[in-house]
Design an enzyme around this catalytic site. Structure first.
Site, mmCIF file in Angstrom:
data_model
loop_
_atom_site.group_PDB
_atom_site.id
_atom_site.type_symbol
_atom_site.label_atom_id
_atom_site.label_comp_id
_atom_site.label_asym_id
_atom_site.label_seq_id
_atom_site.Cartn_x
_atom_site.Cartn_y
_atom_site.Cartn_z
ATOM 1 C CE LYS A 101 47.634 55.058 37.580
ATOM 2 N NZ LYS A 101 47.128 55.486 38.913
ATOM 3 C CD GLU A 123 47.219 58.600 28.222
ATOM 4 O OE1 GLU A 123 47.759 58.011 27.253
ATOM 5 O OE2 GLU A 123 46.552 58.015 29.098
ATOM 6 C CB SER A 388 44.871 51.245 44.642
ATOM 7 O OG SER A 388 44.332 52.479 45.064
HETATM 8 C C1 LIG Z 1 45.774 55.733 39.210
HETATM 9 C C2 LIG Z 1 45.325 55.268 40.535
HETATM 10 C C3 LIG Z 1 44.024 54.730 40.739
HETATM 11 C C4 LIG Z 1 42.992 54.677 39.656
HETATM 12 O O1 LIG Z 1 43.276 53.849 38.586
HETATM 13 P P1 LIG Z 1 42.495 52.482 38.311
HETATM 14 O O2 LIG Z 1 42.877 52.156 36.917
HETATM 15 O O3 LIG Z 1 41.033 52.738 38.484
HETATM 16 O O4 LIG Z 1 42.986 51.505 39.308
HETATM 17 C C5 LIG Z 1 43.701 54.244 41.990
HETATM 18 N N1 LIG Z 1 44.573 54.312 43.016
HETATM 19 C C6 LIG Z 1 45.803 54.823 42.879
HETATM 20 C C7 LIG Z 1 46.710 54.850 44.063
HETATM 21 C C8 LIG Z 1 46.222 55.320 41.648
HETATM 22 O O5 LIG Z 1 47.456 55.848 41.514
#
Ligand SMILES: *Cc1c(COP(=O)(O)O)cnc(C)c1O
Length: 405
Positions: A101, A123, A388
């Protein structure tokens, strides 16, 4: 490469179009006031993102503050436990603050600074976006208002503490169910009044144009790095790649590096407890076309056509739609969207922890779980997973609800 009539050599020039459409999806369905605000952001983005100074500053920040490039790790023990297919992970868990993010939050905040804005607002539901944005605000010396439902504030105490330590102003929203939906409404209302002095920073490839495009572009670094690193490491492209899809930002950035390649691409949606409406958040699989939160996409609706209640063990994935570009790539067939349920995700969470020494976020565990299924179907080849984020935030929840496996 041409796929079903779309030429991916020129894809990024054509999609989205000037009104923010990916085929029939996207656009900006908002009040005239907000349209004006979005136009200001769009114009600024198209000018600033081409300037050498902006590009160099963002590059430097990614290297010196975020710790990019993040590495690719060969998941050897996990691969061996499954057969011949080799699995790899792009390590966004090692990006500063522990997830992807921050890639778009730093971009959005830098844009705010170049536009001469004093404040950024957003938000947050589970608090992950709020923490990443509060981090960016502290770095650039911007004020930061984060709108959060009172119920979520109670549930997400560690992230609330993080935001406050970073100097953000956490605004408690006490309307309605006091969760994400009310926080979105309150933040948009505040933005309509204050848009001359601030910008609204959307947390995924969602909302009105230009956000689905801009957030994807800021996340493109993940796909660009991953492609070059994978080729350097193995001498070839991966056969398949996977990423989890909530709003779709980590997937959009990661996929954008491979759309023009002969690579199978899989987006993974959360099936939660099962197929019944309310038990999952697999919007592309079970949703229909519609408009909400300022954009046109595929979404889960209740009987009144309003955004349906959704559920997933991964709080970052429980959104009733996905970004318009995902709806477009879904209909085109260039990306295949599949689902993973809570149990499979938790299983993958423990497998990656035990076999590789990497505790993944439960969101990312969905991408791992799908790669595990794929590896069992494929005889040979390679799969690259976008990891992610890291799972520190999820450990207490997993132990309380699932125990140690
Ligand atoms: C917020 C988050 C997501 C989901 O958000 P996307 O916009 O779909 O990428 C995925 N993985 C992690 C670790 C997150 O914090």
């Amino acid at each position: 490469m041409i796929y079903n009539g779309v030429d991916f050599d020129t894809y990024f020039k054509k999609y989205p179009d000037k009104d923010g459409f990916f085929g029939e999806y996207g656009g900006a369905y908002i009040s005239d006031e907000l349209k004006e605000a979005m136009k200001e952001i769009t114009d600024a983005y198209f000018t600033i993102c081409k300037s050498r100074k902006f590009i160099d500053e963002l590059r430097r920040i990614r290297k010196e503050f975020q710790g990019r490039p993040t590495p690719i790790t060969h998941l050897e023990r996990l691969s061996n436990s499954l057969g011949k297919v080799q699995l790899y992970a792009k390590r966004e868990d090692l990006n500063h603050t522990g997830a992807h993010k921050l890639n778009h939050c730093m971009g959005e905040a830098l844009l705010a600074k170049y536009m001469g804005k004093k404040k950024i607002i957003a938000e947050t539901g589970a608090g992950q976006h709020g923490v990443a944005l509060a981090t960016a605000a502290a770095y650039f010396g911007l004020e930061c208002d984060i709108y959060m439902g009172a119920v979520d504030i109670k549930k997400q105490a560690p992230n609330v503490a993080r935001m406050k330590i970073l100097g953000a102003n956490v605004v408690e929203v006490t309307e309605g169910l006091q969760t994400l939906k009310e926080a979105v409404d309150a933040a948009f209302a505040a933005y309509s009044n204050e848009y001359k002095d601030c910008i609204y920073c959307i947390g995924s490839v969602l909302g009105p144009h230009p956000f689905p495009m801009m957030v994807r572009d800021f996340q493109h670094v993940v796909g660009e790095e991953a492609r070059a690193q994978f080729v350097e490491m193995t001498g070839e492209l991966p056969d398949a790649i996977t990423a989890c899809v909530g709003g779709g930002s980590n997937a959009a950035g990661f996929f954008s590096g491979f759309l023009n390649d002969p690579v199978e691409i899989y987006g993974v949606e959360p099936l939660g407890r099962g197929e019944k409406l309310g038990d999952h958040a697999a919007s592309l699989k079970y949703g229909t076309k519609g408009i909400m939160h300022g954009f046109n996409s595929i979404m889960l609706k209740d009987e009144n056509g309003e955004p349906a209640p959704v559920y997933s063990v991964a709080s970052g994935l429980d959104y009733p739609s996905s970004g318009p570009e995902h709806a477009f790539l879904h209909d085109l067939g260039r990306v295949k969207y599949s689902t993973v349920d809570d149990e499979e995700a938790i299983d993958a969470f423990f497998k990656l922890s035990r076999l590789e020494g990497i505790i993944p976020a439960i969101e990312s565990s969905h991408a791992v779980a799908h790669a595990i299924k794929l590896a069992k179907e494929m005889n040979t080849g390679s799969i690259l997973i976008n990891l992610s984020g890291r799972g520190d935030k999820d450990m207490d929840y997993v132990i309380e609800h699932y125990g140690i496996r």
